[in-house]
Design an enzyme around this catalytic site. Sequence first.
Site, PDB file in Angstrom:
ATOM      1  N   HIS A 154       0.870  -1.188   0.000  1.00  0.00           N
ATOM      2  CA  HIS A 154       0.000   0.000   0.000  1.00  0.00           C
ATOM      3  C   HIS A 154       0.898   1.226   0.000  1.00  0.00           C
ATOM      4  O   HIS A 154       1.654   1.433  -0.937  1.00  0.00           O
ATOM      5  CB  HIS A 154      -0.936  -0.082   1.210  1.00  0.00           C
ATOM      6  CG  HIS A 154      -2.081   0.886   1.231  1.00  0.00           C
ATOM      7  ND1 HIS A 154      -2.439   1.686   0.184  1.00  0.00           N
ATOM      8  CD2 HIS A 154      -2.986   1.164   2.209  1.00  0.00           C
ATOM      9  CE1 HIS A 154      -3.498   2.400   0.499  1.00  0.00           C
ATOM     10  NE2 HIS A 154      -3.846   2.124   1.744  1.00  0.00           N
ATOM     11  N   HIS A 213      -2.718  -2.608  -9.436  1.00  0.00           N
ATOM     12  CA  HIS A 213      -3.651  -1.877  -8.579  1.00  0.00           C
ATOM     13  C   HIS A 213      -4.889  -2.725  -8.367  1.00  0.00           C
ATOM     14  O   HIS A 213      -5.290  -3.473  -9.248  1.00  0.00           O
ATOM     15  CB  HIS A 213      -4.044  -0.549  -9.229  1.00  0.00           C
ATOM     16  CG  HIS A 213      -4.607   0.428  -8.258  1.00  0.00           C
ATOM     17  ND1 HIS A 213      -5.932   0.443  -7.906  1.00  0.00           N
ATOM     18  CD2 HIS A 213      -4.015   1.407  -7.532  1.00  0.00           C
ATOM     19  CE1 HIS A 213      -6.143   1.403  -7.020  1.00  0.00           C
ATOM     20  NE2 HIS A 213      -4.999   2.005  -6.772  1.00  0.00           N
ATOM     21  N   ASP A 242       2.557   5.047  -6.877  1.00  0.00           N
ATOM     22  CA  ASP A 242       3.827   4.921  -6.147  1.00  0.00           C
ATOM     23  C   ASP A 242       5.027   4.730  -7.046  1.00  0.00           C
ATOM     24  O   ASP A 242       6.164   4.767  -6.583  1.00  0.00           O
ATOM     25  CB  ASP A 242       3.732   3.732  -5.180  1.00  0.00           C
ATOM     26  CG  ASP A 242       2.752   4.026  -4.057  1.00  0.00           C
ATOM     27  OD1 ASP A 242       1.683   3.384  -4.040  1.00  0.00           O
ATOM     28  OD2 ASP A 242       3.032   4.933  -3.274  1.00  0.00           O
TER      29      ASP A 242
HETATM   30  C1  SDX Z   1      -1.635   2.030  -3.416  1.00  0.00           C
HETATM   31  O1  SDX Z   1      -6.380   0.720  -3.370  1.00  0.00           O
HETATM   32  C2  SDX Z   1      -5.872   1.891  -3.565  1.00  0.00           C
HETATM   33  O2  SDX Z   1      -6.529   2.826  -4.019  1.00  0.00           O
HETATM   34  C3  SDX Z   1      -4.424   2.040  -3.098  1.00  0.00           C
HETATM   35  C4  SDX Z   1      -3.774   3.340  -3.550  1.00  0.00           C
HETATM   36  C5  SDX Z   1      -4.355   4.524  -2.850  1.00  0.00           C
HETATM   37  O3  SDX Z   1      -4.257   5.627  -3.385  1.00  0.00           O
HETATM   38  O4  SDX Z   1      -4.804   4.332  -1.664  1.00  0.00           O
HETATM   39  O5  SDX Z   1      -3.943   3.506  -4.953  1.00  0.00           O
HETATM   40  C6  SDX Z   1      -2.275   3.343  -3.227  1.00  0.00           C
HETATM   41  O6  SDX Z   1      -1.564   1.264  -2.499  1.00  0.00           O
HETATM   42  C7  SDX Z   1      -1.127   1.670  -4.782  1.00  0.00           C
HETATM   43  C8  SDX Z   1      -0.532   0.217  -4.829  1.00  0.00           C
HETATM   44  C9  SDX Z   1       0.910   0.284  -4.328  1.00  0.00           C
HETATM   45  N1  SDX Z   1       1.445  -1.111  -4.232  1.00  0.00           N
HETATM   46  C10 SDX Z   1       2.381  -1.558  -5.054  1.00  0.00           C
HETATM   47  O7  SDX Z   1       2.836  -0.946  -6.013  1.00  0.00           O
HETATM   48  C11 SDX Z   1       2.901  -2.978  -4.703  1.00  0.00           C
HETATM   49  C12 SDX Z   1       2.983  -3.817  -5.976  1.00  0.00           C
HETATM   50  N2  SDX Z   1       1.627  -4.097  -6.437  1.00  0.00           N
HETATM   51  C13 SDX Z   1       1.029  -5.367  -6.075  1.00  0.00           C
HETATM   52  O8  SDX Z   1       1.409  -5.873  -4.844  1.00  0.00           O
HETATM   53  C14 SDX Z   1      -0.435  -5.441  -6.442  1.00  0.00           C
HETATM   54  O9  SDX Z   1      -0.565  -4.974  -7.709  1.00  0.00           O
HETATM   55  C15 SDX Z   1      -1.469  -4.772  -5.570  1.00  0.00           C
HETATM   56  C16 SDX Z   1      -1.318  -5.129  -4.116  1.00  0.00           C
HETATM   57  C17 SDX Z   1      -1.412  -3.294  -5.745  1.00  0.00           C
HETATM   58  C18 SDX Z   1      -2.828  -5.253  -6.057  1.00  0.00           C
HETATM   59  O10 SDX Z   1      -2.863  -6.640  -5.783  1.00  0.00           O
HETATM   60  P1  SDX Z   1      -3.962  -7.532  -6.466  1.00  0.00           P
HETATM   61  O11 SDX Z   1      -5.258  -6.814  -6.544  1.00  0.00           O
HETATM   62  O12 SDX Z   1      -3.912  -8.876  -5.785  1.00  0.00           O
HETATM   63  O13 SDX Z   1      -3.402  -7.668  -7.947  1.00  0.00           O
HETATM   64  P2  SDX Z   1      -4.189  -8.326  -9.135  1.00  0.00           P
HETATM   65  O14 SDX Z   1      -5.393  -9.092  -8.661  1.00  0.00           O
HETATM   66  O15 SDX Z   1      -4.395  -7.255 -10.145  1.00  0.00           O
HETATM   67  O16 SDX Z   1      -3.108  -9.411  -9.668  1.00  0.00           O
HETATM   68  C19 SDX Z   1      -3.392 -10.043 -10.913  1.00  0.00           C
HETATM   69  C20 SDX Z   1      -2.158 -10.849 -11.261  1.00  0.00           C
HETATM   70  C21 SDX Z   1      -1.726 -11.848 -10.188  1.00  0.00           C
HETATM   71  O17 SDX Z   1      -0.974 -12.822 -10.889  1.00  0.00           O
HETATM   72  P3  SDX Z   1      -1.683 -14.276 -11.223  1.00  0.00           P
HETATM   73  O18 SDX Z   1      -2.011 -14.876  -9.866  1.00  0.00           O
HETATM   74  O19 SDX Z   1      -2.917 -13.938 -12.027  1.00  0.00           O
HETATM   75  O20 SDX Z   1      -0.629 -15.030 -11.986  1.00  0.00           O
HETATM   76  O21 SDX Z   1      -1.034  -9.954 -11.407  1.00  0.00           O
HETATM   77  C22 SDX Z   1      -0.034 -10.307 -10.460  1.00  0.00           C
HETATM   78  C23 SDX Z   1      -0.728 -11.065  -9.367  1.00  0.00           C
HETATM   79  O22 SDX Z   1       0.201 -11.916  -8.721  1.00  0.00           O
HETATM   80  N3  SDX Z   1       0.503  -9.038  -9.976  1.00  0.00           N
HETATM   81  C24 SDX Z   1       1.763  -8.655 -10.133  1.00  0.00           C
HETATM   82  C25 SDX Z   1       1.834  -7.369  -9.584  1.00  0.00           C
HETATM   83  N4  SDX Z   1       0.636  -7.011  -9.109  1.00  0.00           N
HETATM   84  C26 SDX Z   1      -0.186  -8.055  -9.358  1.00  0.00           C
HETATM   85  N5  SDX Z   1       2.816  -9.301 -10.696  1.00  0.00           N
HETATM   86  C27 SDX Z   1       3.995  -8.605 -10.699  1.00  0.00           C
HETATM   87  N6  SDX Z   1       4.136  -7.347 -10.166  1.00  0.00           N
HETATM   88  C28 SDX Z   1       3.095  -6.715  -9.610  1.00  0.00           C
HETATM   89  N7  SDX Z   1       3.236  -5.487  -9.114  1.00  0.00           N
END
Ligand code: SDX
Length: 357
Positions: free
Chosen positions: A197, A236, A292
């Site tokens: 986050h 996201h 971020d």
């Molecule tokens: C913020 O919610 C908000 O509004 C938050 C925020 C705000 O203003 O409050 O916008 C701020 O928190 C932004 C996010 C910052 N976090 C990061 O940058 C950390 C890296 N991102 C990930 O951890 C992830 O993308 C999340 C936590 C942000 C979202 O997680 P999800 O919803 O579980 O991701 P998804 O369902 O879209 O994933 C789909 C696929 C999965 O792979 P499969 O199981 O289908 O094979 O994409 C993969 C995930 O494993 N995946 C990634 C990835 N994010 C998702 N693979 C590589 N790198 C990534 N960053």
Amino acid sequence: MRYRGYPIEQLAEKCSFLEVAYLVLFGELPTEPELKEWTDKITYHTMLHESTKKSLEGFRHDAHPMGMFISTVAALSTIYPDARNVLDPEVRKLQIYRLIGKVPTIAAYCYRHSLGFPYVYPDNDLSYTENFMNMLWRMVGPMYQANSALARALDILFILHADHEQNCSANMMRSAGSSQADPFVATAAAALSGPLHGGASKEVLKMLDEIGSKDRIPAYIEQIKAGHGKLMGFGHRIYKNYDPRARIIKWAADQVFQVTGRNPKLDIALELERIALEDEYFIKRKLYPNVDFYSGIIYQAMGFDPAMFTVLFAIPRTVGWLAQWQEMIMDPEQKIARPRQIYIGHNVRDFVSIEKR
Ligand code: SDX
């Protein structure tokens, strides 16, 4: 992305952070007199009770700023017990002034404590971001003069981080606040500090340092695609396309680098984005840069320590958390939070004495 119907791009270009804070909290852009009164109220509440300095001294010199920040925000409830009367609109408004006014001061004091420097008191003649920068970086010598371009860039970054619907930390604020706890302890409950986050921007810098140079990007991306870690700053919960805030932050980066000089990490980040956006793994999963991905690069160029990045997210997001909290408190149908659950454990069974286990 819009706040109360206004596109974030227009607000970032035309408004100050406090103007947007008023919009997010009260639903309309303020008139000139409303903005002056609002600014005066926030400015009046930037000072911290002197006892706060003593509680900060209890932290180790290397305590993480976010841990100190959250603890000090929660400790405001010991200084302002009147805040418990959350159903009184005037009491709520006073706590909103206090929190928005004080979070930059708390953040600056935490930073100065980590450096072993004396605290710098708020200066009511400065704007919200100039005052914050002054409390962070003024030394005992000549008067510190915040660079106006950097102060404006910080104001824009604060606008972009003010609110974002029911994200993880806003949900925490609503849930904690639904017990009618005061807004200080509810704000401190916010889960922003996690690396998935608000802690992501610091992880992006670590990732860019680990990559080290553009020629090493392909190998790094193969590691991610093989399931070894995440591309920090990408993806996201909601955005399955480009986070509009990331685009504006990229623009703001150019303004900052004209003052500070270009952060070499930006070239690696731009190339990483270019390669990732052409790669089927990320396209298929709809993974794009989020807020971020670029923010940490700017903050570092401005002179912020990466340990402060989540605190820099928390300052403006306090506005969104308070808006969500106030909306929840005012909702006549609101009850205390208790998410539904599906029990999958044992059915009823008789006790077994320890000799028979
Ligand atoms: C913020 O919610 C908000 O509004 C938050 C925020 C705000 O203003 O409050 O916008 C701020 O928190 C932004 C996010 C910052 N976090 C990061 O940058 C950390 C890296 N991102 C990930 O951890 C992830 O993308 C999340 C936590 C942000 C979202 O997680 P999800 O919803 O579980 O991701 P998804 O369902 O879209 O994933 C789909 C696929 C999965 O792979 P499969 O199981 O289908 O094979 O994409 C993969 C995930 O494993 N995946 C990634 C990835 N994010 C998702 N693979 C590589 N790198 C990534 N960053």
